[in-house]
Design an enzyme around this catalytic site. Structure first.
Site, PDB file in Angstrom:
ATOM      1  N   ASP A  21       0.812  -1.220   0.000  1.00 39.33           N
ATOM      2  CA  ASP A  21       0.000   0.000   0.000  1.00 39.33           C
ATOM      3  C   ASP A  21       0.853   1.282   0.000  1.00 39.33           C
ATOM      4  O   ASP A  21       0.632   2.184   0.828  1.00 39.33           O
ATOM      5  CB  ASP A  21      -0.916   0.027   1.247  1.00 39.33           C
ATOM      6  CG  ASP A  21      -1.723  -1.244   1.421  1.00 39.33           C
ATOM      7  OD1 ASP A  21      -2.142  -1.829   0.409  1.00 39.33           O
ATOM      8  OD2 ASP A  21      -1.945  -1.653   2.584  1.00 39.33           O
ATOM      9  N   GLU A  40     -11.344  -0.385  -3.574  1.00 39.59           N
ATOM     10  CA  GLU A  40     -10.569   0.189  -2.462  1.00 39.59           C
ATOM     11  C   GLU A  40      -9.346   0.913  -3.030  1.00 39.59           C
ATOM     12  O   GLU A  40      -9.171   1.010  -4.242  1.00 39.59           O
ATOM     13  CB  GLU A  40     -10.118  -0.916  -1.489  1.00 39.59           C
ATOM     14  CG  GLU A  40      -9.183  -1.935  -2.116  1.00 39.59           C
ATOM     15  CD  GLU A  40      -8.831  -3.097  -1.180  1.00 39.59           C
ATOM     16  OE1 GLU A  40      -9.335  -3.158  -0.049  1.00 39.59           O
ATOM     17  OE2 GLU A  40      -8.043  -3.963  -1.611  1.00 39.59           O
TER      18      GLU A  40
HETATM   19  O1  FUB Z   1      -3.226  -3.597   3.442  1.00 37.07           O
HETATM   20  C1  FUB Z   1      -4.521  -3.917   3.881  1.00 37.07           C
HETATM   21  C2  FUB Z   1      -5.511  -3.645   2.806  1.00 37.07           C
HETATM   22  O2  FUB Z   1      -5.192  -4.414   1.667  1.00 37.07           O
HETATM   23  C3  FUB Z   1      -5.516  -2.234   2.305  1.00 37.07           C
HETATM   24  O3  FUB Z   1      -6.147  -1.343   3.150  1.00 37.07           O
HETATM   25  C4  FUB Z   1      -6.171  -2.435   0.996  1.00 37.07           C
HETATM   26  O4  FUB Z   1      -6.104  -1.358   0.122  1.00 37.07           O
HETATM   27  C5  FUB Z   1      -5.449  -3.658   0.495  1.00 37.07           C
HETATM   28  O5  FUB Z   1      -4.230  -3.347  -0.113  1.00 37.07           O
END
Ligand code: FUB
Length: 322
Positions: A17, A225
């Site tokens: 991320d 996301e």
């Molecule tokens: O790293 C945890 C979660 O996985 C993140 O918040 C999402 O975007 C995905 O990458």
């Protein structure tokens, strides 16, 4: 050692991320710090057990990523209990801010802020999460006019479905029907001190070239996301992960709060389930920072940050990164 595009930038720990920014003439990277454990995975994301953040910097795109050590730990965040997921950072009026999601003591994801005099931290957390914040994956964009916006939200483990009524519904997991507009990410303008929302967060609309909303069943294009905002030649580029179809895609708008017109794919699926990125300009070139699970040979929660150069076409569209 000089880093290579599409190779792990950080090998001493698992990272994911990556939010990259240029601060004090260097590239700073704010990633998640994946824990090295072998417990089972589920669709709720319980395997993403992260507890702290490390900040990294690169003197330039040819220099190694240097670890500045632990910048914030969940034990030092009074309101948070676990799962320090994807963070972002911003600079305003002489201070650096780290924005991060975590579960509160009731298990609800909220978004917190911590600040520091240095882009490398350590960061000191505010005692409470941002009032009115929820879900995950904050991305903060400071516009040329000084106004700042936070983009956020994630489906499934990110709990966005649970907020459809405006209140948290713990048992709710259903999203809109496939032929209905997809659930949108959220945006809120931040106050001048970057510690609060100016107004309740609004849902962002992502539309196709004809202006019709992208539908919930359109998993190749709908928001899942990992939002990111950058500006190029006066256009606002809103990019994100499609989750279940594992792509990084984007839309553009003349307004930082959208609606955004879907434009195309930035990155095709990588090794591992999640895909999450940032886009930054350094020294006249543009870079995509992203992660995959190649360093752990495909373990979804043991990821590694990578980067590559990003190119625009003459018409302003982004070329899919190869
Ligand atoms: O790293 C945890 C979660 O996985 C993140 O918040 C999402 O975007 C995905 O990458």
């Amino acid at each position: 050692m000089k880093p290579n595009f599409h190779q792990p930038l950080i090998t001493e720990m698992y990272t994911a991320d990556p939010s990259a920014h240029v601060f004090e003439g260097k590239i700073y990277i704010y990633p998640s710090h994946d824990l090295d454990h072998d417990e089972p995975s589920n669709d709720n994301g319980d395997q993403y057990k992260m507890e702290d953040y490390h900040v990294f910097s690169m003197d330039d795109a040819e220099s190694p990523a240097v670890d500045h050590g632990e910048a914030l730990h969940v034990r030092d965040v009074p309101w948070a209990s676990r799962q320090m997921w994807a963070p972002d950072a911003a600079y305003k009026d002489g201070r650096y801010f780290l924005f991060f999601p975590a579960r509160d003591h009731e298990g609800v994801f909220r978004i917190g802020v911590a600040s520091s005099e240095s882009p490398a931290g350590p960061f000191r957390a505010e005692p409470q999460p941002i009032p009115g914040s929820f879900s995950i994956d904050p991305a903060v964009f400071v516009d040329d006019d000084g106004r700042s916006y936070m983009y956020f939200g994630g489906l499934w483990g990110g709990q966005l479905e649970k907020w459809q009524s405006g209140e948290f519904e713990a048992e709710r997991t259903d999203g809109p029907a496939p032929d209905q507009p997809a659930l949108g990410p959220r945006v809120a303008e931040l106050t001048d001190d970057l510690l609060a929302f100016r107004e309740p967060a609004a849902e962002i609309s992502i539309v196709d070239e004809a202006g019709n909303p992208i539908l919930a069943g359109d998993e190749e294009r709908r928001y899942f996301e990992g939002p990111w905002m950058h500006k190029h030649n006066g256009w606002y580029y809103f990019s994100y992960s499609t989750g279940t179809t594992h792509k990084l895609v984007y839309g553009v708008s003349r307004n930082p709060q959208g609606p955004f017109t879907y434009k195309g794919v930035i990155l095709n699926p990588v090794i591992g389930w999640t895909t999450h990125h940032s886009i930054v300009e350094f020294d006249g070139k543009w870079y995509l920072f992203y992660h995959d699970s190649s360093m752990s040979e495909g373990v979804n929660h043991k990821r590694c940050v990578k980067f590559a150069e990003l190119h625009y076409n003459e018409d302003g569209t982004i070329r899919t990164v190869l």
